[in-house]
Design a protein around this motif. Sequence first.
Motif, PDB file in Angstrom:
ATOM      1  N   VAL A  28       8.803   6.812  -2.688  1.00 44.17           N
ATOM      2  CA  VAL A  28       8.664   6.903  -4.144  1.00 44.17           C
ATOM      3  C   VAL A  28       9.703   7.898  -4.652  1.00 44.17           C
ATOM      4  N   ASN A  29       9.960   7.878  -5.940  1.00 48.04           N
ATOM      5  CA  ASN A  29      11.057   8.659  -6.531  1.00 48.04           C
ATOM      6  C   ASN A  29      11.031  10.144  -6.198  1.00 48.04           C
ATOM      7  N   ASP A  30       9.847  10.755  -6.172  1.00 47.87           N
ATOM      8  CA  ASP A  30       9.808  12.204  -5.927  1.00 47.87           C
ATOM      9  C   ASP A  30       9.750  12.554  -4.437  1.00 47.87           C
ATOM     10  N   GLY A  31       9.746  11.542  -3.567  1.00 48.57           N
ATOM     11  CA  GLY A  31       9.783  11.779  -2.135  1.00 48.57           C
ATOM     12  C   GLY A  31       8.469  12.198  -1.506  1.00 48.57           C
ATOM     13  N   THR A  32       7.377  12.161  -2.269  1.00 46.43           N
ATOM     14  CA  THR A  32       6.088  12.631  -1.747  1.00 46.43           C
ATOM     15  C   THR A  32       5.311  11.558  -0.987  1.00 46.43           C
ATOM     16  N   ASP A  33       5.720  10.304  -1.075  1.00 45.86           N
ATOM     17  CA  ASP A  33       4.987   9.217  -0.438  1.00 45.86           C
ATOM     18  C   ASP A  33       5.921   8.027  -0.263  1.00 45.86           C
ATOM     19  N   SER A  39       0.862  -1.176   0.000  1.00 46.82           N
ATOM     20  CA  SER A  39       0.000   0.000   0.000  1.00 46.82           C
ATOM     21  C   SER A  39       0.900   1.226   0.000  1.00 46.82           C
ATOM     22  N   MET A  40       0.284   2.380   0.091  1.00 54.46           N
ATOM     23  CA  MET A  40       1.055   3.617   0.148  1.00 54.46           C
ATOM     24  C   MET A  40       0.622   4.409   1.366  1.00 54.46           C
ATOM     25  N   ASN A  41       1.519   5.225   1.849  1.00 54.81           N
ATOM     26  CA  ASN A  41       1.265   6.014   3.048  1.00 54.81           C
ATOM     27  C   ASN A  41       0.013   6.883   2.913  1.00 54.81           C
ATOM     28  N   LYS A  42      -0.312   7.304   1.696  1.00 55.65           N
ATOM     29  CA  LYS A  42      -1.471   8.184   1.494  1.00 55.65           C
ATOM     30  C   LYS A  42      -2.811   7.470   1.715  1.00 55.65           C
ATOM     31  N   PHE A  43      -2.817   6.144   1.760  1.00 56.29           N
ATOM     32  CA  PHE A  43      -4.061   5.392   1.980  1.00 56.29           C
ATOM     33  C   PHE A  43      -4.167   5.010   3.457  1.00 56.29           C
ATOM     34  N   LYS A  44      -4.387   6.000   4.303  1.00 56.65           N
ATOM     35  CA  LYS A  44      -4.359   5.813   5.760  1.00 56.65           C
ATOM     36  C   LYS A  44      -5.344   4.757   6.239  1.00 56.65           C
ATOM     37  N   SER A  45      -6.564   4.747   5.717  1.00 55.86           N
ATOM     38  CA  SER A  45      -7.553   3.770   6.199  1.00 55.86           C
ATOM     39  C   SER A  45      -7.135   2.344   5.864  1.00 55.86           C
ATOM     40  N   MET A  46      -6.504   2.143   4.726  1.00 61.08           N
ATOM     41  CA  MET A  46      -6.002   0.817   4.355  1.00 61.08           C
ATOM     42  C   MET A  46      -4.881   0.396   5.301  1.00 61.08           C
ATOM     43  N   LEU A  47      -3.962   1.305   5.577  1.00 61.27           N
ATOM     44  CA  LEU A  47      -2.859   1.003   6.486  1.00 61.27           C
ATOM     45  C   LEU A  47      -3.389   0.604   7.862  1.00 61.27           C
ATOM     46  N   MET A  48      -4.359   1.350   8.356  1.00 61.68           N
ATOM     47  CA  MET A  48      -4.924   1.072   9.675  1.00 61.68           C
ATOM     48  C   MET A  48      -5.629  -0.285   9.694  1.00 61.68           C
ATOM     49  N   MET A  49      -6.358  -0.607   8.627  1.00 60.04           N
ATOM     50  CA  MET A  49      -7.037  -1.897   8.566  1.00 60.04           C
ATOM     51  C   MET A  49      -6.028  -3.041   8.558  1.00 60.04           C
TER      52      MET A  49
END
Length: 104
Positions: free
Chosen positions: A89-94, A65-75
């Motif tokens: 990720v390459n641009d450092g945003t996530d 998953s990715m850090n931006k999908f908080k509800s998925m991470l929590m589940m």
Amino acid sequence: MLLVAKVNGKPVAYKLGYEKSTQHFYSWLGAVIPEYRGSGIAQSLLNEQERWCLEQGYEFISVKSMNKFKSMLMMLLKNNYHIVACNPVNDGTDSKIKFLKLLG
């Protein structure tokens, strides 16, 4: 493996995965239509996927998953999936986060 959740005959969510080895199942994609989020559908699909994987003899499930999908991470954390890797990720945003759960 493809699971589809329907409400009144309308598809509202899915979970898709595949075998990586005889012991390893990879949970590849999943989504719930926004207006149905928070209703327990994703949890039900996760439960069914785990049940099916156990029945098939898999020893573990991995998922990214990715850090931006908080509800998925929590589940995932709530369901005893453990973080085994985290890569920006390459641009450092996530960050891409890899989880693993031992079954049984």
